[in-house]
Design a protein around this motif. Structure first.
Motif, PDB file in Angstrom:
ATOM      1  N   VAL A 155      -7.949  -2.329   7.325  1.00  0.00           N
ATOM      2  CA  VAL A 155      -6.876  -1.636   6.625  1.00  0.00           C
ATOM      3  C   VAL A 155      -6.612  -0.116   6.788  1.00  0.00           C
ATOM      4  N   CYS A 156      -5.939   0.502   7.532  1.00  0.00           N
ATOM      5  CA  CYS A 156      -5.788   1.830   7.512  1.00  0.00           C
ATOM      6  C   CYS A 156      -4.581   2.762   7.075  1.00  0.00           C
ATOM      7  N   LEU A 157      -4.905   3.640   6.185  1.00  0.00           N
ATOM      8  CA  LEU A 157      -3.778   4.227   5.575  1.00  0.00           C
ATOM      9  C   LEU A 157      -4.207   5.757   5.060  1.00  0.00           C
ATOM     10  N   GLY A 158      -3.198   6.306   4.837  1.00  0.00           N
ATOM     11  CA  GLY A 158      -3.285   7.780   4.152  1.00  0.00           C
ATOM     12  C   GLY A 158      -2.220   8.333   3.580  1.00  0.00           C
ATOM     13  N   ALA A 159      -2.236   9.405   2.535  1.00  0.00           N
ATOM     14  CA  ALA A 159      -1.226   9.778   1.745  1.00  0.00           C
ATOM     15  C   ALA A 159      -0.843  11.193   2.555  1.00  0.00           C
ATOM     16  N   ALA A 160       0.302  11.448   2.571  1.00  0.00           N
ATOM     17  CA  ALA A 160       0.881  12.704   2.750  1.00  0.00           C
ATOM     18  C   ALA A 160       1.091  13.459   1.340  1.00  0.00           C
ATOM     19  N   TYR A 161       0.436  14.610   1.362  1.00  0.00           N
ATOM     20  CA  TYR A 161       0.538  15.253   0.020  1.00  0.00           C
ATOM     21  C   TYR A 161       0.969  16.754   0.324  1.00  0.00           C
ATOM     22  N   ARG A 162       1.892  17.401  -0.327  1.00  0.00           N
ATOM     23  CA  ARG A 162       2.342  18.906   0.038  1.00  0.00           C
ATOM     24  C   ARG A 162       2.129  19.117   1.571  1.00  0.00           C
ATOM     25  N   GLY A 163       2.462  18.076   2.341  1.00  0.00           N
ATOM     26  CA  GLY A 163       2.691  18.195   3.785  1.00  0.00           C
ATOM     27  C   GLY A 163       1.244  17.778   4.492  1.00  0.00           C
ATOM     28  N   TYR A 164       0.059  17.595   3.808  1.00  0.00           N
ATOM     29  CA  TYR A 164      -1.232  17.445   4.463  1.00  0.00           C
ATOM     30  C   TYR A 164      -1.446  15.794   4.576  1.00  0.00           C
ATOM     31  N   ARG A 165      -1.937  15.506   5.717  1.00  0.00           N
ATOM     32  CA  ARG A 165      -2.370  13.999   5.687  1.00  0.00           C
ATOM     33  C   ARG A 165      -3.654  13.691   6.096  1.00  0.00           C
ATOM     34  N   CYS A 166      -4.136  12.850   5.124  1.00  0.00           N
ATOM     35  CA  CYS A 166      -5.608  12.470   5.376  1.00  0.00           C
ATOM     36  C   CYS A 166      -5.417  10.599   5.717  1.00  0.00           C
ATOM     37  N   GLU A 167      -6.756  10.200   5.921  1.00  0.00           N
ATOM     38  CA  GLU A 167      -6.623   9.024   6.699  1.00  0.00           C
ATOM     39  C   GLU A 167      -8.039   8.111   5.697  1.00  0.00           C
ATOM     40  N   ILE A 168      -7.861   6.883   5.542  1.00  0.00           N
ATOM     41  CA  ILE A 168      -9.199   6.219   5.310  1.00  0.00           C
ATOM     42  C   ILE A 168      -8.992   4.815   5.884  1.00  0.00           C
ATOM     43  N   GLY A 169      -9.790   4.025   6.539  1.00  0.00           N
ATOM     44  CA  GLY A 169      -9.951   2.791   6.797  1.00  0.00           C
ATOM     45  C   GLY A 169     -11.130   1.977   6.468  1.00  0.00           C
ATOM     46  N   ARG A 170     -10.909   0.657   6.073  1.00  0.00           N
ATOM     47  CA  ARG A 170     -11.980  -0.177   5.767  1.00  0.00           C
ATOM     48  C   ARG A 170     -11.876  -1.270   6.306  1.00  0.00           C
ATOM     49  N   THR A 171     -12.776  -2.265   6.322  1.00  0.00           N
ATOM     50  CA  THR A 171     -12.872  -3.528   6.666  1.00  0.00           C
ATOM     51  C   THR A 171     -13.621  -4.443   5.728  1.00  0.00           C
ATOM     52  N   PHE A 172     -12.828  -5.378   5.511  1.00  0.00           N
ATOM     53  CA  PHE A 172     -13.370  -6.519   4.489  1.00  0.00           C
ATOM     54  C   PHE A 172     -13.435  -7.788   5.165  1.00  0.00           C
ATOM     55  N   LEU A 184       0.893  -1.232   0.017  1.00  0.00           N
ATOM     56  CA  LEU A 184       0.070   0.056   0.165  1.00  0.00           C
ATOM     57  C   LEU A 184       0.812   1.100   0.002  1.00  0.00           C
ATOM     58  N   GLU A 185       2.011   1.118   0.812  1.00  0.00           N
ATOM     59  CA  GLU A 185       2.855   2.382   0.714  1.00  0.00           C
ATOM     60  C   GLU A 185       3.464   2.655  -0.427  1.00  0.00           C
ATOM     61  N   ARG A 186       3.910   1.691  -1.182  1.00  0.00           N
ATOM     62  CA  ARG A 186       4.271   1.843  -2.529  1.00  0.00           C
ATOM     63  C   ARG A 186       3.422   2.458  -3.581  1.00  0.00           C
ATOM     64  N   ARG A 187       2.367   1.849  -3.442  1.00  0.00           N
ATOM     65  CA  ARG A 187       1.291   2.533  -4.097  1.00  0.00           C
ATOM     66  C   ARG A 187       0.917   3.962  -4.053  1.00  0.00           C
ATOM     67  N   LEU A 188       0.997   4.419  -2.699  1.00  0.00           N
ATOM     68  CA  LEU A 188       0.569   5.670  -2.468  1.00  0.00           C
ATOM     69  C   LEU A 188       1.623   6.552  -3.251  1.00  0.00           C
ATOM     70  N   VAL A 189       3.019   6.227  -3.092  1.00  0.00           N
ATOM     71  CA  VAL A 189       4.173   6.861  -3.714  1.00  0.00           C
ATOM     72  C   VAL A 189       3.914   6.947  -5.206  1.00  0.00           C
ATOM     73  N   ASP A 190       3.620   5.591  -5.651  1.00  0.00           N
ATOM     74  CA  ASP A 190       3.482   5.487  -7.328  1.00  0.00           C
ATOM     75  C   ASP A 190       2.383   6.486  -7.706  1.00  0.00           C
ATOM     76  N   HIS A 191       1.279   6.729  -6.672  1.00  0.00           N
ATOM     77  CA  HIS A 191       0.134   7.857  -7.297  1.00  0.00           C
ATOM     78  C   HIS A 191       0.459   9.243  -6.872  1.00  0.00           C
ATOM     79  N   GLY A 192       1.547   9.425  -6.360  1.00  0.00           N
ATOM     80  CA  GLY A 192       2.170  10.916  -6.197  1.00  0.00           C
ATOM     81  C   GLY A 192       2.255  11.400  -4.691  1.00  0.00           C
ATOM     82  N   ALA A 193       2.007  10.755  -3.729  1.00  0.00           N
ATOM     83  CA  ALA A 193       2.100  10.999  -2.303  1.00  0.00           C
ATOM     84  C   ALA A 193       3.547  11.247  -1.978  1.00  0.00           C
ATOM     85  N   ASP A 194       3.765  12.388  -1.188  1.00  0.00           N
ATOM     86  CA  ASP A 194       5.206  12.557  -0.689  1.00  0.00           C
ATOM     87  C   ASP A 194       5.568  11.340   0.135  1.00  0.00           C
TER      88      ASP A 194
END
Lengths: 368, 368
Positions: free
Chosen positions: B222-239, B178-188
């Motif tokens: 799963v709980c993850l978030g992207a940092a983008y230009r310093g700003y941090r969000c959060e999403i969590g889901r259960t499957f 997941l962390e690799r994909r965050l960076v792939d999509h442009g996260a800091d």
């Protein structure tokens, strides 16, 4: 392990008693870990004359032996929610008849310190200073063994990266790939944010990976480490991408290599920290790179990636046996890039074979 | 951007002046970033009557516009090595004729505070408290836009993971992927350590990934978030993993979903923070899960992943428009696992369509 933690706490207690405090409050996370074993986030340790307490905001997880605190400690959970374990611990100290509590003033904020004072106004707050950090400098063989395994893991991750195709990949991706491989090989996680620097970024200390792609002719410098059972090591290497290095690259590399070797060879018990720094630094200085040099050429490692001793021109004190340090001189030339070579070694007496190199990846200049 | 930073500093200056201090020293990194833009590690900001200074231990990197501090600030580099920018800034304040300096007592350690006092004994040190944190609560549209992009990135990373095969993979690997994909999509980078929890671990707040492998029949949260230009969000889901969820899984999921929706729907400007918490909490409470509930059901996000306001039973204060918060109730049943559903939303007036959901991945119970 329990006896190890108990012995460490006894040494801290002696040190506090000598300073006139019967009780001590340890709040800095790495210090809590050193004295109490793995503990929940935010947990603090209270050493009091009667009993030692691990004070936590919530119950410790139970995820197996490697994540449990020392079972000889009494665990005290702060009642309710949102309470500060340090304030709770000060209350316990006062209830236990301590009249003075030594705290870590270099870690406690002014606000928390004031909260401690106001909750137990009769308790005198003293300063334990860096006493636990000082205890942490010399490692036992169990600690060194964790560092050694961490270094093996980092060597493996780096070795695998070198076998893959690098040209065209970004610094960010290479850094993530290295971190994935660290975990693959059994690390708890990276010891610090992996640094991958290409072209003009190469050799910059603490460079944070960007979207720059690896190009033919680049210097590529990589710095990574594994955390293993809490212990953190570090390795840094510089490579050349493509056919053959340019003359300036070979010259700069040889120079940094010579400096790094001089630093490593000066790691003997009893050596002054600043002499180790000077051994590495003067090689670069006398080649005219004085201005390009970082503030330090190495530092201790352990439960934190940057611990005492610092290898700088201004550090007082000498190295003891069984102190793990990095030796990491480098030169960065703005606009052109540079070289950094970084090993983790343990100071050992000559009779035991001299400094023990933990990070064994080759330091030849590889053209990849 | 420069005018935005200048305006923020003006607001802080007014607040300090009202408290009787002509000068303020900001040391908390997220606060420095808010008032000065991206700054080197350890940099501090001095607001003084004559001029504002960014005080750094070394020169700021120049790696493009996104990493440069506000150019309206005068940059002052601490001479020599090893100096504390905060101490240097106190010296500048005193040299600029300030007689009182407001500092962040909740961030400065006792030791640093004492160093400030001793270097300029004539300077009165006051407390600026959480003034900058309070300014940071309501976001401007530029800030919300960074959070929105971060949330899109997190949604993409999560969506891609759901299309891959999960059974047999470890929590650690899924988190790294997941962390690799965050960076792939442009996260800091990741906004915080990605949490992947399977089976009995599922639904545990802040669960750190282990080597447990995903199995048929598991809950996977799963709980993850992207940092983008310093700003941090959060999403969590259960499957649920595998063919069909068990009845207890469907019931528990529906319950947490109902609680989370109740929390989301109560996000209106002027709502009391504790009422938002109660809306979510009472659904779980009345189903008999009072003991399994965490201390908070949501919190603000921005330059840090955990900011004010806190959504807890004890929080005073109301929500304003343009405040981004998470709503993240969950239930964890020891030994069985649990469910956690977490969104980042921005409080908006009903006339503007009500709360703006930033994290749009489906909240249906997917069986993967």
């Amino acid at each position: 392990m329990s006896e190890v933690y108990a012995l460490r706490r006894t040494r801290l207690r002696e040190c506090c008693n000598a300073g006139g405090s019967a009780a001590a409050l340890v709040t800095r996370p790495a210090n809590v870990r050193y004295l109490a074993g793995p503990a929940p986030e935010g947990a603090v340790l209270l050493l009091s004359p009667a009993e030692d307490f691990l004070v936590c905001a919530g119950l410790p997880d139970d995820r197996g032996e490697q994540s449990r605190p020392d079972e000889a400690l009494r665990v005290h959970v702060v009642p309710g929610t949102g309470g500060d374990p340090a304030v709770e611990a000060a209350g316990l100290a006062a209830a236990g008849d301590a009249d003075s509590l030594a705290v870590e003033e270099h870690h406690l904020t002014v606000t928390r310190h004031r909260a401690l004072r106001s909750v137990v106004p009769g308790l005198r707050l003293a300063n334990v200073g860096g006493a636990v950090e000082q205890l942490r400098v010399v490692k036992d063989e169990e600690e060194i063994s964790c560092l050694r395994i961490g270094a093996e893991i980092a060597d493996q991750a780096l070795g695998e990266l070198l076998e893959s195709i690098l040209v065209g990949r970004t610094e960010r991706h290479l850094a993530l790939e290295l971190e994935r491989r660290l975990v693959d090989h059994g690390a708890d996680g990276p010891a610090f944010a992996t640094s991958v620097a290409t072209g003009p970024n190469a050799g910059r200390p603490g460079h944070r990976p960007t979207d720059r792609r690896v190009e033919e002719g680049d210097f590529l410098s990589v710095c990574l480490g594994a955390a293993y059972r809490g212990y953190r090591c570090e390795i840094g290497r510089t490579f050349v991408i493509g056919t053959a290095p340019a003359d300036w690259q070979i010259e700069l590399y040889d120079l940094v290599f010579t400096a790094q070797r001089a630093g490593r060879e000066s790691l003997v018990p009893g050596a002054a920290c600043r002499d180790v720094d000077r051994a590495a630094r003067q090689v670069l200085d006398s080649a005219g790179y004085a201005a390009a040099l970082p503030a330090l050429t190495g530092h201790g490692v352990g439960l934190e990636i940057d611990e005492d001793p610092q290898l700088t021109p201004g550090t007082m004190g000498k190295l003891d046996a069984c102190v793990p340090v990095t030796v990491e001189p480098g030169v960065h030339l703005p606009g052109r890039g540079g070289v950094r070579i970084d090993d983790t070694l343990v100071v050992r007496p000559e009779a035991d074979g001299g400094p023990e190199l933990l990070t064994i990846t080759t330091k030849e200049l590889l053209a990849l």
